[in-house]
Design a protein around this motif. Structure first.
Motif, PDB file in Angstrom:
ATOM      1  N   ASN A 152      53.103 -49.381  48.746  1.00 47.26           N
ATOM      2  CA  ASN A 152      53.719 -48.183  49.314  1.00 47.26           C
ATOM      3  C   ASN A 152      54.521 -48.489  50.586  1.00 47.26           C
ATOM      4  OD1 ASN A 152      51.465 -48.892  50.701  1.00 47.26           O
ATOM      5  ND2 ASN A 152      50.321 -47.009  50.271  1.00 47.26           N
ATOM      6  N   ILE A 153      54.593 -49.788  50.918  1.00 51.88           N
ATOM      7  CA  ILE A 153      55.462 -50.190  52.028  1.00 51.88           C
ATOM      8  C   ILE A 153      56.153 -51.485  51.613  1.00 51.88           C
ATOM      9  CG2 ILE A 153      53.844 -49.210  53.715  1.00 51.88           C
ATOM     10  CD1 ILE A 153      53.171 -51.997  54.650  1.00 51.88           C
ATOM     11  N   GLN A 154      57.135 -51.899  52.391  1.00 54.81           N
ATOM     12  CA  GLN A 154      57.721 -53.221  52.160  1.00 54.81           C
ATOM     13  C   GLN A 154      57.679 -54.001  53.459  1.00 54.81           C
ATOM     14  OE1 GLN A 154      58.983 -54.818  49.196  1.00 54.81           O
ATOM     15  NE2 GLN A 154      58.645 -56.475  50.671  1.00 54.81           N
ATOM     16  N   CYS A 155      56.778 -54.983  53.493  1.00 53.90           N
ATOM     17  CA  CYS A 155      56.761 -55.891  54.638  1.00 53.90           C
ATOM     18  C   CYS A 155      57.930 -56.849  54.456  1.00 53.90           C
ATOM     19  CB  CYS A 155      55.458 -56.679  54.691  1.00 53.90           C
ATOM     20  SG  CYS A 155      54.009 -55.624  54.801  1.00 53.90           S
ATOM     21  N   ALA A 156      58.627 -57.154  55.526  1.00 57.81           N
ATOM     22  CA  ALA A 156      59.839 -57.971  55.410  1.00 57.81           C
ATOM     23  C   ALA A 156      59.526 -59.442  55.162  1.00 57.81           C
ATOM     24  CB  ALA A 156      60.703 -57.804  56.667  1.00 57.81           C
TER      25      ALA A 156
ATOM     26  N   SER B  75      60.356 -53.007  56.227  1.00 57.75           N
ATOM     27  CA  SER B  75      61.684 -52.591  55.776  1.00 57.75           C
ATOM     28  C   SER B  75      61.686 -51.110  55.409  1.00 57.75           C
ATOM     29  CB  SER B  75      62.124 -53.408  54.566  1.00 57.75           C
ATOM     30  OG  SER B  75      62.028 -54.776  54.848  1.00 57.75           O
ATOM     31  N   TRP B  76      60.618 -50.676  54.763  1.00 59.98           N
ATOM     32  CA  TRP B  76      60.465 -49.242  54.459  1.00 59.98           C
ATOM     33  C   TRP B  76      59.010 -48.890  54.252  1.00 59.98           C
ATOM     34  CZ3 TRP B  76      58.065 -48.833  49.807  1.00 59.98           C
ATOM     35  CH2 TRP B  76      58.379 -49.747  48.791  1.00 59.98           C
ATOM     36  N   VAL B  77      58.747 -47.587  54.375  1.00 61.40           N
ATOM     37  CA  VAL B  77      57.408 -47.037  54.147  1.00 61.40           C
ATOM     38  C   VAL B  77      57.586 -45.798  53.286  1.00 61.40           C
ATOM     39  CG1 VAL B  77      55.518 -45.784  55.298  1.00 61.40           C
ATOM     40  CG2 VAL B  77      56.367 -47.921  56.284  1.00 61.40           C
TER      41      VAL B  77
ATOM     42  N   ILE C 174      40.614 -56.920  61.208  1.00 59.70           N
ATOM     43  CA  ILE C 174      42.062 -56.697  61.342  1.00 59.70           C
ATOM     44  C   ILE C 174      42.757 -58.005  61.033  1.00 59.70           C
ATOM     45  CG2 ILE C 174      43.942 -56.192  62.965  1.00 59.70           C
ATOM     46  CD1 ILE C 174      42.179 -53.753  62.224  1.00 59.70           C
ATOM     47  N   ASN C 175      43.712 -57.966  60.129  1.00 60.63           N
ATOM     48  CA  ASN C 175      44.593 -59.109  59.903  1.00 60.63           C
ATOM     49  C   ASN C 175      45.897 -58.858  60.648  1.00 60.63           C
ATOM     50  OD1 ASN C 175      42.853 -60.468  58.225  1.00 60.63           O
ATOM     51  ND2 ASN C 175      44.055 -60.170  56.358  1.00 60.63           N
ATOM     52  N   THR C 176      46.347 -59.846  61.369  1.00 65.22           N
ATOM     53  CA  THR C 176      47.663 -59.729  62.010  1.00 65.22           C
ATOM     54  C   THR C 176      48.480 -60.948  61.612  1.00 65.22           C
ATOM     55  OG1 THR C 176      46.774 -58.500  63.880  1.00 65.22           O
ATOM     56  CG2 THR C 176      48.887 -59.597  64.219  1.00 65.22           C
ATOM     57  N   VAL C 177      49.602 -60.712  60.988  1.00 62.83           N
ATOM     58  CA  VAL C 177      50.487 -61.812  60.615  1.00 62.83           C
ATOM     59  C   VAL C 177      51.326 -62.170  61.845  1.00 62.83           C
ATOM     60  CG1 VAL C 177      52.309 -62.576  59.051  1.00 62.83           C
ATOM     61  CG2 VAL C 177      50.563 -60.960  58.249  1.00 62.83           C
ATOM     62  N   VAL C 178      51.183 -63.410  62.301  1.00 61.25           N
ATOM     63  CA  VAL C 178      51.877 -63.831  63.513  1.00 61.25           C
ATOM     64  C   VAL C 178      53.277 -64.311  63.144  1.00 61.25           C
ATOM     65  CG1 VAL C 178      51.839 -65.429  65.458  1.00 61.25           C
ATOM     66  CG2 VAL C 178      49.686 -64.467  64.586  1.00 61.25           C
TER      67      VAL C 178
ATOM     68  N   ALA D 238      60.948 -67.806  50.880  1.00 65.24           N
ATOM     69  CA  ALA D 238      62.405 -67.865  50.724  1.00 65.24           C
ATOM     70  C   ALA D 238      62.941 -66.574  50.126  1.00 65.24           C
ATOM     71  CB  ALA D 238      62.763 -69.044  49.827  1.00 65.24           C
ATOM     72  N   GLY D 239      64.043 -66.104  50.682  1.00 67.83           N
ATOM     73  CA  GLY D 239      64.687 -64.912  50.144  1.00 67.83           C
ATOM     74  C   GLY D 239      64.219 -63.630  50.805  1.00 67.83           C
ATOM     75  N   THR D 240      63.171 -63.697  51.608  1.00 68.09           N
ATOM     76  CA  THR D 240      62.733 -62.489  52.312  1.00 68.09           C
ATOM     77  C   THR D 240      63.412 -62.433  53.688  1.00 68.09           C
ATOM     78  OG1 THR D 240      60.817 -63.614  53.288  1.00 68.09           O
ATOM     79  CG2 THR D 240      60.466 -62.509  51.181  1.00 68.09           C
ATOM     80  N   PRO D 241      63.565 -61.231  54.258  1.00 70.46           N
ATOM     81  CA  PRO D 241      64.283 -61.115  55.537  1.00 70.46           C
ATOM     82  C   PRO D 241      63.679 -61.936  56.669  1.00 70.46           C
ATOM     83  CG  PRO D 241      64.010 -58.947  54.524  1.00 70.46           C
ATOM     84  CD  PRO D 241      63.233 -59.910  53.676  1.00 70.46           C
ATOM     85  N   LEU D 242      62.375 -62.215  56.615  1.00 70.98           N
ATOM     86  CA  LEU D 242      61.749 -62.928  57.725  1.00 70.98           C
ATOM     87  C   LEU D 242      61.554 -64.420  57.450  1.00 70.98           C
ATOM     88  CD1 LEU D 242      59.162 -60.352  59.110  1.00 70.98           C
ATOM     89  CD2 LEU D 242      61.585 -60.633  59.618  1.00 70.98           C
TER      90      LEU D 242
END
Ligand code: SF4
Ligand code: SF4
Length: 279
Positions: free
Chosen positions: A31-35, A150-152, A188-192, A225-229
């Motif tokens: 339901n969201i798009q992580c970049a 990117s979106w929610v 809690i997971n936090t992607v650094v 590869a190919g993702t915005p981040l």
């Protein structure tokens, strides 16, 4: 009282050597798009969150768990962590958790989510007997979060930019504020993400400590590869260590995460996952 983290291989390093977990790849949508995420590809050489070789049909879950336990009796935790967000299809996920609890009451249940829909399903998750919950929190402010999401999508509306991040952050916090009423152990997971939130992790840790969460897992970005981040790259081991030291001022840190796939099975130490769940 919370479930002792001693029982959980992901929440406790010592348990990871003796206790296994089984992920059920039963969550088809997000339901969201992580970049940093791309769930289109499934490759056996690629081990990362969001990836699974096959989706498991709800009707096959009980036989799948039984078969797994025949081979790996050390498994104590049944988790749902993808390949999409388990609460994007919450009714399906909760019904699967119920099936598992009814058929294997001695096993503990674990769920990993981005937290967008969590507040709507906390009572139901408690009612089915959820023991462990992981929420991925990558930002405390929309100014940081706007570059990560990117979106929610919420109740049929797609939000973008700062508005999307603000909505996700607000809904995560509403759920976090209610979590203390439930006997669920929370990680809690936090992607650094270098250049985006690596200077912000201590802020997240301090905020999460205020909600009474149990433990934090700072996960280095695995660039896809190919993702915005993708261009952000992976933080160095040294940088990650110093970030964890700062965050540890507020919350106990996990150092043995294997960035598990959505269909990971067995002991963490035996798995084909990359040392260090972007969910
Ligand atoms: Fe739970 Fe995440 Fe560990 Fe899977 S990898 S068992 S979802 S904490
Ligand atoms: Fe969804 Fe998880 Fe991918 Fe983020 S990382 S877009 S929450 S499946």
């Amino acid at each position: 009282m919370l479930q002792p983290v001693l029982d959980h291989p992901c929440f406790n390093a010592a348990a990871s050597l003796t206790t296994g977990r089984l992920h059920l790849p039963v969550a088809p949508m997000c339901n969201i798009q992580c970049a940093y995420c791309d769930r289109r590809y499934s490759c056996v050489n690629e081990s990362r969150p969001g990836v699974t070789a096959t989706m498991l049909k709800p009707a096959s879950v009980v036989s799948h768990v039984a078969e797994h336990l025949r081979h790996e009796p050390r498994t104590r935790i049944i988790g749902i962590a993808g390949p999409g967000d388990p609460l994007a299809t919450a009714e399906r996920t909760i019904s699967i958790l119920r099936q598992v609890k009814e058929n294997f009451p001695h096993l503990s249940l674990c769920l990993s989510t981005n937290g967008l829909n969590l507040v709507d399903y906390l009572p139901a998750l408690h009612e089915v007997g959820l023991n462990f919950l992981t929420i991925t929190v990558n930002a405390s402010t929309p100014e940081v979060g706007r570059y990560i999401y990117s979106w929610v999508s919420c109740r049929g509306v797609i939000y973008r930019g700062e508005e999307a991040a603000a909505l996700l952050i607000a809904r995560q916090r509403t759920a976090l504020a209610q979590l203390r009423q439930f006997p669920i152990t929370v990680k809690i997971n936090t992607v650094v993400i270098p250049g985006l939130n690596d200077d912000h992790v201590e802020v997240i840790a301090r905020e999460m400590a205020g909600y009474g969460v149990d433990v934090m897992n700072c996960i280095p970005l695995l660039p896809v590869a190919g993702t915005p981040l993708a261009a952000c790259g992976e933080p160095s081991a040294l940088r990650l260590e110093s970030i964890r030291k700062q965050a540890e001022l507020w919350l106990p840190q996990i150092h043995h995460c294997r960035r598990c796939r959505a269909d990971a099975a067995g002991l963490l130490s035996d798995s084909d996952c990359v040392p260090a769940d972007n969910h």
